[in-house]
Enzyme design. Sequence first.
Site, short mmCIF file in Angstrom:
data_model
loop_
_atom_site.label_atom_id
_atom_site.label_comp_id
_atom_site.label_asym_id
_atom_site.label_seq_id
_atom_site.Cartn_x
_atom_site.Cartn_y
_atom_site.Cartn_z
N TYR A 1 -0.99 0.75 10.63
CA TYR A 1 -1.93 -0.37 10.71
C TYR A 1 -2.45 -0.58 12.13
O TYR A 1 -3.64 -0.88 12.31
CB TYR A 1 -1.29 -1.65 10.16
CG TYR A 1 -1.10 -1.59 8.67
CD1 TYR A 1 -2.19 -1.54 7.81
CD2 TYR A 1 0.17 -1.56 8.11
CE1 TYR A 1 -2.01 -1.48 6.44
CE2 TYR A 1 0.36 -1.49 6.74
CZ TYR A 1 -0.75 -1.45 5.91
OH TYR A 1 -0.58 -1.37 4.56
N GLY B 1 -4.01 7.32 2.25
CA GLY B 1 -3.64 6.01 2.79
C GLY B 1 -4.79 5.35 3.50
O GLY B 1 -5.08 4.17 3.29
N LEU C 1 0.88 -1.17 0.00
CA LEU C 1 0.00 0.00 0.00
C LEU C 1 0.91 1.21 0.00
O LEU C 1 1.81 1.30 0.84
CB LEU C 1 -0.91 0.01 1.23
CG LEU C 1 -1.99 1.09 1.27
CD1 LEU C 1 -3.21 0.59 2.03
CD2 LEU C 1 -1.52 2.39 1.85
N ASP D 1 2.29 -7.13 6.16
CA ASP D 1 3.66 -7.19 6.66
C ASP D 1 4.17 -5.75 6.71
O ASP D 1 4.51 -5.18 5.67
CB ASP D 1 4.54 -8.04 5.74
CG ASP D 1 4.19 -9.51 5.83
OD1 ASP D 1 4.22 -10.05 6.95
OD2 ASP D 1 3.89 -10.11 4.79
#
Length: 178
Positions: free
Chosen positions: A145, A109, A97, A135
Amino acid sequence: MPLTLTPEYIVPLEKGHDRSAFDCGNDELNRYLKQQARQDAEKHVAVPFVLLEPGSPAVRGFYTLSASIIPVEELPPDMMKKLPRYGQLPVTLLGRLAVDRTARRQGVGEFLLVDALRRCLEGSQHIGAMAVIVDAKDEQAESFYRHFDFLPFQLTPRRLFLPMRQIAQLFSEPSEKS
């Protein structure tokens, strides 16, 4: 000028999309989008989705999705107890991403992440996936995240996951959440 953040501007990567000027500040991600993403799509290894600048083929952000599996022992013990006793479980991998420097600080984002989670949830209704995994490449990515409630795996802390049940709650109607 701010980007228009509506789902119709996020589409699967096509040959005519202009990736030449894309620069997210990470050489590996830039190279992937410019040189490898279309090949991965053609070989069905990953599906790259791109955010286009309205009225232009210019790519301002992207993410990739792939099917994957995880070893069940990577999950927290309380979660393992609630799942079937298989050695591996199906998940969807949010592999990459990235946001172009010109689109930073506009919520791009977060917008790409929400779109990816929505697609993963929809896909899980047709092909089993109990979570979305990522990851995190570095501390900044991990922080991004974790801000969205991704949890670390037991044995691989920078590998994070968000259970599909939790994703479903994000997209449920307010009356369904109570």
